[in-house]
Design a protein around this motif. Sequence first.
Motif, PDB file in Angstrom:
ATOM      1  N   GLU A 216      16.875  -2.729 -56.714  1.00  0.00           N
ATOM      2  CA  GLU A 216      16.730  -3.841 -57.287  1.00  0.00           C
ATOM      3  C   GLU A 216      16.567  -5.074 -56.225  1.00  0.00           C
ATOM      4  OE1 GLU A 216      18.242  -3.481 -60.567  1.00  0.00           O
ATOM      5  OE2 GLU A 216      17.836  -1.773 -60.788  1.00  0.00           O
ATOM      6  N   THR A 217      16.292  -5.205 -54.693  1.00  0.00           N
ATOM      7  CA  THR A 217      15.905  -6.025 -54.071  1.00  0.00           C
ATOM      8  C   THR A 217      14.207  -6.803 -54.210  1.00  0.00           C
ATOM      9  OG1 THR A 217      17.609  -5.631 -52.593  1.00  0.00           O
ATOM     10  CG2 THR A 217      16.104  -7.100 -52.033  1.00  0.00           C
ATOM     11  N   VAL A 218      14.440  -7.222 -54.281  1.00  0.00           N
ATOM     12  CA  VAL A 218      12.644  -7.431 -54.105  1.00  0.00           C
ATOM     13  C   VAL A 218      12.032  -8.711 -52.944  1.00  0.00           C
ATOM     14  CG1 VAL A 218      10.558  -9.016 -55.430  1.00  0.00           C
ATOM     15  CG2 VAL A 218      12.771  -7.002 -56.659  1.00  0.00           C
ATOM     16  N   THR A 243      17.420  -3.501 -47.755  1.00  0.00           N
ATOM     17  CA  THR A 243      18.834  -4.360 -47.723  1.00  0.00           C
ATOM     18  C   THR A 243      19.839  -3.708 -46.176  1.00  0.00           C
ATOM     19  OG1 THR A 243      19.021  -2.451 -49.262  1.00  0.00           O
ATOM     20  CG2 THR A 243      18.919  -4.181 -50.018  1.00  0.00           C
ATOM     21  N   ASP A 244      19.295  -2.565 -45.352  1.00  0.00           N
ATOM     22  CA  ASP A 244      20.015  -2.339 -44.288  1.00  0.00           C
ATOM     23  C   ASP A 244      20.089  -2.545 -43.095  1.00  0.00           C
ATOM     24  OD1 ASP A 244      21.638  -0.365 -42.881  1.00  0.00           O
ATOM     25  OD2 ASP A 244      20.202   1.492 -43.213  1.00  0.00           O
ATOM     26  N   GLY A 249      18.790   2.093 -39.552  1.00  0.00           N
ATOM     27  CA  GLY A 249      18.318   1.167 -40.920  1.00  0.00           C
ATOM     28  C   GLY A 249      16.556   1.662 -40.261  1.00  0.00           C
ATOM     29  N   GLY A 250      16.275   1.460 -39.483  1.00  0.00           N
ATOM     30  CA  GLY A 250      14.886   1.703 -38.913  1.00  0.00           C
ATOM     31  C   GLY A 250      14.274   0.460 -38.492  1.00  0.00           C
ATOM     32  N   LEU A 266       9.394  -9.060 -43.910  1.00  0.00           N
ATOM     33  CA  LEU A 266       9.506  -9.010 -45.308  1.00  0.00           C
ATOM     34  C   LEU A 266      11.004  -9.669 -45.633  1.00  0.00           C
ATOM     35  CD1 LEU A 266       7.691  -5.445 -46.202  1.00  0.00           C
ATOM     36  CD2 LEU A 266       7.423  -7.641 -46.609  1.00  0.00           C
ATOM     37  N   ARG A 267      11.543  -9.819 -44.259  1.00  0.00           N
ATOM     38  CA  ARG A 267      13.004 -10.614 -45.269  1.00  0.00           C
ATOM     39  C   ARG A 267      12.636 -11.913 -44.813  1.00  0.00           C
ATOM     40  NH1 ARG A 267      16.686  -7.123 -41.391  1.00  0.00           N
ATOM     41  NH2 ARG A 267      16.912  -5.153 -42.936  1.00  0.00           N
TER      42      ARG A 267
END
Length: 300
Positions: A216-218, A243-244, A249-250, A266-267
């Motif tokens: 749901e996150t874009v 989201t992590d 989370g990598g 990307l954030r």
Amino acid sequence: MKPLPALELVARLEDADWLDPVAKKVRKIVKRTVRPQWARDILHGVPIGHPVHPLAVQVPLGSWLSAAVLDALPGNDRAASVLIGVGSASAVPAAVAGFMDWSQLHSQQQRVGLVHATANITAVSLYTASLVARAQGQQGAGKVLAYLGLGVVSFGGFLGGHLSYRQAAGVNHSEDIPHRFPSGWQPLAPLEDLPDGKLHQRVVAGIPLLVFREAETVSVLSDVCSHLSGPLHEGKRKGGSLTDSSAAGGGEPCVVCPWHGSTFSLRSGEVQAGPATSRQPMFETRVTDGLVEVNLPGAD
């Protein structure tokens, strides 16, 4: 007023493909000399947000120009020599930063840049010869060599200006996005139409956007790389989840430009690795009745 005839000669350098074999060899030397990514980022200017080279060249140019003024006045031989020495020494780190930027340019830019670098190296050689002549007591010859060096480095500076202002090397290629994108929330696409876990391009108001959906996150950035306009949606995605934010989370989720490897979060759109020094415009997103909408803060 018509442009100077010399401008046409410089423009022809852009198509001088006979310089390409030399450029290829020099590129290999540059990449082998500076290997760590952190060192490359510093030389590109990632920490300060714009290329280091134009800033670094102010020291040698200022020193040499000041020496030229002193050489025109009596009784300043020692001071002029000191300034020439400072200029010659400071030209080395400036050249290293310049070659690092040059190695990540288009072919037409590299051709002009190669002649630019050759002129500057020639100027440093002339100034070094000037110092040697002065040390041997040949002040007249030292001054002549220094003035020749000033003329050659001025030509090199003209080529540098052509690179920056005619060929757009080192500038932010996404700067115009906030001035072209409409203000307020704009429809992007239905959420279900966006591929999950893949880099994707959408066009809104004539502006190409990079879209990355994770459930749901874009995340939406300008698709035009700020370095040299590369299409980010054709690049690679690396790092962890949007989201992590934990270490497990990598790491930071990023997109890597397919042209020169510039890496952006990307954030946030921030530069994670050069050669880019300017962040990507980052769009706010929301989902209304299944429709993804985007908004660019600061858009005109």
